[in-house]
Design an enzyme around this catalytic site. Structure first.
Site, PDB file in Angstrom:
ATOM      1  N   HIS A  68      26.681  58.668  42.525  1.00  0.00           N
ATOM      2  CA  HIS A  68      26.043  58.759  41.203  1.00  0.00           C
ATOM      3  C   HIS A  68      24.701  58.029  41.244  1.00  0.00           C
ATOM      4  O   HIS A  68      24.573  57.003  41.921  1.00  0.00           O
ATOM      5  CB  HIS A  68      26.948  58.144  40.122  1.00  0.00           C
ATOM      6  CG  HIS A  68      26.469  58.467  38.737  1.00  0.00           C
ATOM      7  ND1 HIS A  68      25.459  57.758  38.134  1.00  0.00           N
ATOM      8  CD2 HIS A  68      26.827  59.436  37.869  1.00  0.00           C
ATOM      9  CE1 HIS A  68      25.221  58.284  36.939  1.00  0.00           C
ATOM     10  NE2 HIS A  68      26.038  59.302  36.751  1.00  0.00           N
ATOM     11  N   GLY A  81      21.608  59.931  29.952  1.00  0.00           N
ATOM     12  CA  GLY A  81      21.670  58.934  28.882  1.00  0.00           C
ATOM     13  C   GLY A  81      20.410  58.883  28.027  1.00  0.00           C
ATOM     14  O   GLY A  81      20.211  57.948  27.261  1.00  0.00           O
ATOM     15  N   LYS A  87      31.863  55.921  33.023  1.00  0.00           N
ATOM     16  CA  LYS A  87      31.010  54.796  33.444  1.00  0.00           C
ATOM     17  C   LYS A  87      31.725  53.464  33.147  1.00  0.00           C
ATOM     18  O   LYS A  87      32.940  53.415  33.254  1.00  0.00           O
ATOM     19  CB  LYS A  87      29.636  54.906  32.783  1.00  0.00           C
ATOM     20  CG  LYS A  87      29.028  56.299  32.989  1.00  0.00           C
ATOM     21  CD  LYS A  87      27.577  56.396  32.673  1.00  0.00           C
ATOM     22  CE  LYS A  87      27.096  57.812  32.987  1.00  0.00           C
ATOM     23  NZ  LYS A  87      25.665  57.986  32.782  1.00  0.00           N
ATOM     24  N   ASN A  94      32.511  61.384  32.824  1.00  0.00           N
ATOM     25  CA  ASN A  94      32.268  60.154  33.583  1.00  0.00           C
ATOM     26  C   ASN A  94      32.175  59.034  32.554  1.00  0.00           C
ATOM     27  O   ASN A  94      31.196  58.948  31.824  1.00  0.00           O
ATOM     28  CB  ASN A  94      30.960  60.281  34.384  1.00  0.00           C
ATOM     29  CG  ASN A  94      30.570  58.969  35.054  1.00  0.00           C
ATOM     30  OD1 ASN A  94      31.345  58.008  35.054  1.00  0.00           O
ATOM     31  ND2 ASN A  94      29.371  58.927  35.611  1.00  0.00           N
TER      32      ASN A  94
HETATM   33  P1  13P Z   1      25.051  61.337  29.905  1.00  0.00           P
HETATM   34  O1  13P Z   1      25.872  62.569  29.617  1.00  0.00           O
HETATM   35  O2  13P Z   1      25.418  60.171  29.053  1.00  0.00           O
HETATM   36  O3  13P Z   1      23.593  61.646  29.919  1.00  0.00           O
HETATM   37  O4  13P Z   1      25.430  60.897  31.404  1.00  0.00           O
HETATM   38  C1  13P Z   1      25.392  61.832  32.412  1.00  0.00           C
HETATM   39  C2  13P Z   1      25.991  61.250  33.632  1.00  0.00           C
HETATM   40  O5  13P Z   1      25.427  60.365  34.254  1.00  0.00           O
HETATM   41  C3  13P Z   1      27.302  61.757  34.054  1.00  0.00           C
HETATM   42  O6  13P Z   1      27.605  61.296  35.336  1.00  0.00           O
END
Ligand code: 13P
Length: 248
Positions: A95, A173, A12, A10
């Protein structure tokens, strides 16, 4: 039965269209795998160049969101047929960042899941508790509610083809990955919930990912749990580490 693993990145809100092509070209040789489905979920504006860049590979392109109407006066939204026409096969729905920052409700997520199936898009449906909920001991109750509403009105053959991503909000995150036992416990509870809603055979087929600070060092143990069928990876999907995660 053995379910095929699915490992999705993902991205983002990262990477411009030209940066996306560059990253895909770097990752392409690293994520080639016959053992797992590999998906890059990219920002909407990166979809078209990303689909082009993965041609000739087995990598699928996914979107990070979608609206639940077919078309019309919804400024700024992306419709399901825009995604399928562009060559998208997966879409992340619900999400926690969309629930938190853009006020998406369980009912919105359900409307999107229904639309995704109408258009033969595979939804990656995200669920996950906050730290407060975990501390209050309501994790499983909360997740069962999210799952039940997301799947309301969805027929079993579609449900069996869906992907659910269990992403504890406190692990996203933060570098604070859930323990293997915590992740397995919730993924198992999700499968049990699907079994209650449908039947055992649907529950055996549906794929459940773990997401939240997945890294090259945590992937192997997480993905070898009986109810964890792969991962939804944020930060590490933007780096060559994603290759190690896919080939855990
Ligand atoms: P991280 O792997 O950066 O913690 O993010 C996870 C996430 O939200 C995947 O959709």
């Amino acid at each position: 039965m053995s379910r095929r693993k699915i490992i999705a990145g993902n991205w983002k809100m990262n990477k411009t269209p030209s940066e996306a092509v560059e990253l895909i070209n770097t990752l392409k040789p690293l994520v080639a795998s016959d053992a797992a489905d590999v998906v890059f979920c990219v920002p909407a504006i990166d979809i078209i160049p990303a689909v082009e860049a993965v041609k000739g590979t087995k990598i699928a392109i996914g979107a990070e969101n979608m609206y639940f109407e077919e078309k019309g006066a919804y400024t700024g939204e992306i419709s399901p047929s825009m995604l399928t026409d562009a060559g998208v096969s997966y879409v992340i729905l619900g999400h926690s960042e969309r629930r938190q920052y853009f006020k998406e409700t369980d009912e919105d997520v359900n409307a999107k899941v229904r639309k995704a199936f109408e258009h033969k898009l595979t939804p990656i449906i995200c669920v996950g508790e906050s730290l407060k909920q975990r501390e209050q001991g309501v994790t499983i109750d909360f997740i069962r509610q999210q799952v039940k509403i997301a799947f309301s009105g969805i027929e079993s053959e579609n449900a069996a083809a869906a992907v659910i991503a269990y992403e504890p909000i406190w692990a996203i995150g933060t570098g604070k990955v859930a323990t293997t036992d915590q992740a397995q416990e919730v993924c198992h509870a999700i499968r049990a919930c699907i079994s209650e809603l449908y039947d055992e055979s649907t529950a055996e087929k549906i794929r459940i990912q773990y997401g939240g600070s997945v890294s090259a060092s945590s992937a192997a143990e997480l993905f070898s749990q009986p109810d964890i069928d792969g991962g939804l990876v944020g930060g590490a999907s933007l780096k060559t580490d994603f290759g190690s995660i896919v080939n855990y």
